[in-house]
Write an enzyme that holds these catalytic residues in place. Structure first.
Site, PDB file in Angstrom:
ATOM      1  N   TYR A  67       0.828  -1.215   0.000  1.00  0.00           N
ATOM      2  CA  TYR A  67       0.000   0.000   0.000  1.00  0.00           C
ATOM      3  C   TYR A  67       0.863   1.265   0.000  1.00  0.00           C
ATOM      4  CZ  TYR A  67      -4.476  -2.346   0.093  1.00  0.00           C
ATOM      5  OH  TYR A  67      -5.574  -3.090  -0.270  1.00  0.00           O
ATOM      6  N   ASN A 102     -12.598   4.317  -5.489  1.00  0.00           N
ATOM      7  CA  ASN A 102     -11.142   4.453  -5.553  1.00  0.00           C
ATOM      8  C   ASN A 102     -10.563   4.974  -4.249  1.00  0.00           C
ATOM      9  OD1 ASN A 102     -11.520   3.678  -8.138  1.00  0.00           O
ATOM     10  ND2 ASN A 102     -11.213   5.704  -9.041  1.00  0.00           N
ATOM     11  N   VAL A 103      -9.328   4.536  -3.986  1.00  0.00           N
ATOM     12  CA  VAL A 103      -8.648   4.959  -2.765  1.00  0.00           C
ATOM     13  C   VAL A 103      -7.659   6.095  -3.049  1.00  0.00           C
ATOM     14  CG1 VAL A 103      -8.973   2.767  -1.576  1.00  0.00           C
ATOM     15  CG2 VAL A 103      -6.950   3.059  -3.020  1.00  0.00           C
ATOM     16  N   HIS A 119     -14.562   2.811  -0.421  1.00  0.00           N
ATOM     17  CA  HIS A 119     -13.541   1.835  -0.038  1.00  0.00           C
ATOM     18  C   HIS A 119     -12.344   2.480   0.646  1.00  0.00           C
ATOM     19  CE1 HIS A 119     -15.254  -1.073  -3.328  1.00  0.00           C
ATOM     20  NE2 HIS A 119     -16.001  -1.021  -2.239  1.00  0.00           N
ATOM     21  N   CYS A 130      -7.071  -0.103  17.978  1.00  0.00           N
ATOM     22  CA  CYS A 130      -8.005   0.832  18.627  1.00  0.00           C
ATOM     23  C   CYS A 130      -8.722   1.733  17.614  1.00  0.00           C
ATOM     24  CB  CYS A 130      -7.283   1.670  19.680  1.00  0.00           C
ATOM     25  SG  CYS A 130      -6.172   2.914  18.989  1.00  0.00           S
ATOM     26  N   CYS A 155       0.907   2.337  16.769  1.00  0.00           N
ATOM     27  CA  CYS A 155       0.019   3.354  17.332  1.00  0.00           C
ATOM     28  C   CYS A 155       0.648   3.952  18.589  1.00  0.00           C
ATOM     29  CB  CYS A 155      -1.316   2.680  17.662  1.00  0.00           C
ATOM     30  SG  CYS A 155      -2.473   3.728  18.537  1.00  0.00           S
ATOM     31  N   CYS A 158      -1.826   2.750  21.738  1.00  0.00           N
ATOM     32  CA  CYS A 158      -1.972   1.370  22.216  1.00  0.00           C
ATOM     33  C   CYS A 158      -0.903   0.438  21.668  1.00  0.00           C
ATOM     34  CB  CYS A 158      -3.367   0.840  21.864  1.00  0.00           C
ATOM     35  SG  CYS A 158      -3.521   0.342  20.128  1.00  0.00           S
ATOM     36  N   PRO A 222     -14.474   1.241 -21.679  1.00  0.00           N
ATOM     37  CA  PRO A 222     -14.033   0.716 -22.983  1.00  0.00           C
ATOM     38  C   PRO A 222     -14.334  -0.769 -23.144  1.00  0.00           C
ATOM     39  CG  PRO A 222     -12.137   1.099 -21.545  1.00  0.00           C
ATOM     40  CD  PRO A 222     -13.352   1.563 -20.791  1.00  0.00           C
TER      41      PRO A 222
HETATM   42  C1  BJW Z   1     -11.835   2.068 -18.003  1.00  0.00           C
HETATM   43  C2  BJW Z   1     -10.683   2.581 -18.502  1.00  0.00           C
HETATM   44  C3  BJW Z   1     -10.752   3.899 -18.933  1.00  0.00           C
HETATM   45  C4  BJW Z   1     -10.233   0.587 -17.987  1.00  0.00           C
HETATM   46  N1  BJW Z   1     -11.884   4.582 -18.819  1.00  0.00           N
HETATM   47  N2  BJW Z   1     -12.969   2.756 -17.895  1.00  0.00           N
HETATM   48  C5  BJW Z   1     -22.492 -10.757  -3.300  1.00  0.00           C
HETATM   49  C6  BJW Z   1     -23.188  -9.721  -2.718  1.00  0.00           C
HETATM   50  C7  BJW Z   1     -22.572  -8.869  -1.803  1.00  0.00           C
HETATM   51  C8  BJW Z   1     -21.242  -9.041  -1.458  1.00  0.00           C
HETATM   52  C9  BJW Z   1     -20.553 -10.071  -2.030  1.00  0.00           C
HETATM   53  C10 BJW Z   1     -21.167 -10.918  -2.921  1.00  0.00           C
HETATM   54  N3  BJW Z   1     -20.255 -11.849  -3.295  1.00  0.00           N
HETATM   55  C11 BJW Z   1     -19.105 -11.585  -2.655  1.00  0.00           C
HETATM   56  C12 BJW Z   1     -19.254 -10.499  -1.883  1.00  0.00           C
HETATM   57  C13 BJW Z   1     -18.218  -9.905  -1.032  1.00  0.00           C
HETATM   58  C14 BJW Z   1     -17.267  -8.945  -1.697  1.00  0.00           C
HETATM   59  C15 BJW Z   1     -17.435  -8.891  -3.218  1.00  0.00           C
HETATM   60  O1  BJW Z   1     -18.143  -8.087  -3.765  1.00  0.00           O
HETATM   61  N4  BJW Z   1     -16.704  -9.738  -3.926  1.00  0.00           N
HETATM   62  C16 BJW Z   1     -16.818  -9.776  -5.392  1.00  0.00           C
HETATM   63  C17 BJW Z   1     -15.414  -9.828  -6.003  1.00  0.00           C
HETATM   64  C18 BJW Z   1     -17.687 -10.913  -5.810  1.00  0.00           C
HETATM   65  N5  BJW Z   1     -17.518  -7.622  -1.122  1.00  0.00           N
HETATM   66  C19 BJW Z   1     -17.007  -7.280   0.052  1.00  0.00           C
HETATM   67  O2  BJW Z   1     -16.345  -8.048   0.735  1.00  0.00           O
HETATM   68  C20 BJW Z   1     -17.320  -5.880   0.535  1.00  0.00           C
HETATM   69  N6  BJW Z   1     -17.804  -5.879   1.839  1.00  0.00           N
HETATM   70  C21 BJW Z   1     -18.966  -6.450   2.160  1.00  0.00           C
HETATM   71  O3  BJW Z   1     -19.650  -7.054   1.343  1.00  0.00           O
HETATM   72  O4  BJW Z   1     -19.302  -6.250   3.477  1.00  0.00           O
HETATM   73  C22 BJW Z   1     -20.436  -6.944   3.988  1.00  0.00           C
HETATM   74  C23 BJW Z   1     -19.933  -8.200   4.610  1.00  0.00           C
HETATM   75  C24 BJW Z   1     -19.150  -8.109   5.725  1.00  0.00           C
HETATM   76  C25 BJW Z   1     -18.709  -9.289   6.323  1.00  0.00           C
HETATM   77  C26 BJW Z   1     -19.028 -10.509   5.750  1.00  0.00           C
HETATM   78  C27 BJW Z   1     -19.791 -10.567   4.600  1.00  0.00           C
HETATM   79  C28 BJW Z   1     -20.255  -9.397   4.023  1.00  0.00           C
HETATM   80  C29 BJW Z   1     -16.051  -5.039   0.558  1.00  0.00           C
HETATM   81  C30 BJW Z   1     -15.464  -4.856  -0.798  1.00  0.00           C
HETATM   82  C31 BJW Z   1     -14.137  -4.142  -0.682  1.00  0.00           C
HETATM   83  C32 BJW Z   1     -13.425  -4.076  -2.028  1.00  0.00           C
HETATM   84  N7  BJW Z   1     -12.091  -3.667  -1.804  1.00  0.00           N
HETATM   85  C33 BJW Z   1     -11.243  -3.391  -2.970  1.00  0.00           C
HETATM   86  C34 BJW Z   1      -9.843  -3.015  -2.446  1.00  0.00           C
HETATM   87  C35 BJW Z   1      -9.877  -1.603  -1.843  1.00  0.00           C
HETATM   88  C36 BJW Z   1      -8.525  -1.173  -1.377  1.00  0.00           C
HETATM   89  C37 BJW Z   1      -7.530  -1.115  -2.496  1.00  0.00           C
HETATM   90  O5  BJW Z   1      -7.666  -0.267  -3.424  1.00  0.00           O
HETATM   91  O6  BJW Z   1      -6.603  -1.917  -2.464  1.00  0.00           O
HETATM   92  O7  BJW Z   1     -11.790  -2.308  -3.726  1.00  0.00           O
HETATM   93  S1  BJW Z   1     -11.175  -4.725  -4.153  1.00  0.00           S
HETATM   94  C38 BJW Z   1     -11.149  -3.687  -5.582  1.00  0.00           C
HETATM   95  O8  BJW Z   1     -12.358  -3.867  -6.358  1.00  0.00           O
HETATM   96  C39 BJW Z   1     -11.191  -2.256  -5.035  1.00  0.00           C
HETATM   97  C40 BJW Z   1     -12.106  -1.583  -6.014  1.00  0.00           C
HETATM   98  O9  BJW Z   1     -12.638  -0.411  -5.461  1.00  0.00           O
HETATM   99  C41 BJW Z   1     -13.131  -2.652  -6.296  1.00  0.00           C
HETATM  100  C42 BJW Z   1     -13.882  -2.446  -7.589  1.00  0.00           C
HETATM  101  O10 BJW Z   1     -13.053  -2.560  -8.680  1.00  0.00           O
HETATM  102  P1  BJW Z   1     -13.210  -1.563  -9.933  1.00  0.00           P
HETATM  103  O11 BJW Z   1     -12.848  -0.194  -9.532  1.00  0.00           O
HETATM  104  O12 BJW Z   1     -14.516  -1.776 -10.560  1.00  0.00           O
HETATM  105  O13 BJW Z   1     -12.001  -2.084 -10.846  1.00  0.00           O
HETATM  106  P2  BJW Z   1     -11.998  -3.261 -11.922  1.00  0.00           P
HETATM  107  O14 BJW Z   1     -10.576  -3.527 -12.238  1.00  0.00           O
HETATM  108  O15 BJW Z   1     -12.821  -4.406 -11.506  1.00  0.00           O
HETATM  109  O16 BJW Z   1     -12.697  -2.612 -13.196  1.00  0.00           O
HETATM  110  C43 BJW Z   1     -12.112  -1.536 -13.886  1.00  0.00           C
HETATM  111  C44 BJW Z   1     -13.012  -1.170 -15.052  1.00  0.00           C
HETATM  112  O17 BJW Z   1     -12.490  -0.018 -15.666  1.00  0.00           O
HETATM  113  C45 BJW Z   1     -13.089  -2.267 -16.121  1.00  0.00           C
HETATM  114  O18 BJW Z   1     -14.450  -2.528 -16.435  1.00  0.00           O
HETATM  115  C46 BJW Z   1     -12.362  -1.644 -17.318  1.00  0.00           C
HETATM  116  O19 BJW Z   1     -12.898  -2.035 -18.579  1.00  0.00           O
HETATM  117  C47 BJW Z   1     -12.579  -0.176 -17.068  1.00  0.00           C
HETATM  118  N8  BJW Z   1     -11.573   0.705 -17.636  1.00  0.00           N
HETATM  119  N9  BJW Z   1      -9.721   1.571 -18.471  1.00  0.00           N
HETATM  120  C48 BJW Z   1     -12.991   3.932 -18.294  1.00  0.00           C
HETATM  121  N10 BJW Z   1      -9.660   4.483 -19.463  1.00  0.00           N
HETATM  122 ZN    ZN Z   2      -4.164   2.038  18.709  1.00  0.00          ZN
END
Ligand code: BJW
Ligand code: ZN
Length: 263
Positions: A67, A102-103, A119, A130, A155, A158, A222
């Protein structure tokens, strides 16, 4: 890029526009997406080793170092024409709610005042024990490509390990941001999904309400996603090209007018 006339009319008439962005909006700033073939982060790194609470417990130095590399890349990147077009929209529509997965902070650096980070962010780490916020040094880290092992700081209260302030798989989204995003999605008349694969939940569920009540829905990407056939307007192309064309088409921005005046 030719923007369909009906879309131009709907955008001009929008009262409340919700924009949901994903990593694709920052791709043209040089930040990799997650799932794109060949260039996506998950092609080179395993999410289960880096983006889960278990991964951090198992190997905190690996996760923190990765990170720190991502933080360096984001700090060195600049907002691109896609980010700037969204900023322009903020000033052109009566109400805009900007939600990002996005982060990075490129929307803020493009000038958007309020950005709902579902996120988390790279620049607001917290204590894993903590949950107190941890103040990072203002210096941008200098990390090798792909990151290296770096022991996380401790931290001051803690002595717990400091972790990135991002939302990993299995973790809940920040409550306030999520409830404001849900509310906006339930009220808006236009909803745009930009640069996201719409695969990660619950963020991907936000568009369901607008789809079900037949609000205007737009996708800018795209590549294809499961939303292609469901949205009102599916614009295939990079956000950095499509968004400026859309904003110019609907609102004839100053640049466009001055170009016309010169012609
Ligand atoms: C362009 C381009 C250009 C290229 N112009 N476009 C079913 C229902 C509900 C939840 C789940 C489920 N099944 C599984 C889950 C759980 C899970 C999940 O969704 N998993 C899936 C993979 C299936 N979700 C979670 O765990 C979430 N929490 C949750 O559900 O809590 C409730 C819970 C708690 C306890 C137990 C159970 C449930 C949390 C999700 C956290 C995601 N974290 C990340 C990392 C963040 C930190 C970091 O940055 O490192 O977030 S993973 C990663 O994916 C990141 C992103 O924000 C996220 C989305 O990705 P994104 O941005 O869409 O990127 P890509 O690469 O997928 O797509 C890019 C797109 O851009 C593509 O389409 C390209 O074509 C396009 N592109 N160039 C425009 N120039
Ligand atoms: Zn602490």
């Amino acid at each position: 890029m030719k923007i369909p006339e009906p879309l131009i009319e709907r955008l001009r008439a929008a009262r409340h526009l919700v924009v949901l962005t994903g990593s694709g909006i920052s791709a043209e700033s040089g930040l990799p997406t997650f799932r794109d073939k060949q260039t996506g982060l998950w092609e080179r790194f395993k999410p289960e080793d880096l983006a889960t609470p278990h991964a951090f417990d198992k190997d905190p130095a690996l996760v923190w170092g990765w990170y720190e590399w991502r933080r360096m890349k984001a700090a060195r990147a600049l907002p691109n024409p896609g980010h700037l077009a969204i900023k322009a929209l903020e000033d052109l529509v009566p109400r805009l709610t900007l939600i990002t997965q996005n982060v990075d902070d490129l929307h803020e650096r493009a000038g958007n005042r309020v950005v709902l980070h579902l996120h988390g962010t790279l620049t607001n780490p917290i204590c894993a024990s903590c949950k107190r916020p941890f103040l990072l040094s203002p210096e941008v880290p200098n990390e090798p490509e792909g990151g290296r092992r770096v022991e996380p700081p401790r931290c001051s209260q803690c002595h717990g390990r400091i972790r990135p302030g991002v939302v990993w798989f299995g973790e809940s989204l920040p409550q306030r941001e999520w409830s404001v995003a849900q509310q906006a999605a339930s009220e808006c008349d236009v909803f745009a999904c930009i640069g996201t694969s719409s695969l990660v939940y619950p963020a991907a569920s936000l568009v369901r309400g607008p789809l079900n009540r037949r609000a205007v829905t737009i996708q800018i990407n795209p590549g294809g996603t499961d939303l292609d056939a469901r949205v009102t307007f599916d614009l295939r192309g990079p956000a950095g090209t499509v968004l400026p064309a859309l904003v110019n088409g609907a609102f004839r921005t100053v640049d466009d007018n001055s170009r016309k005046a010169v012609e």
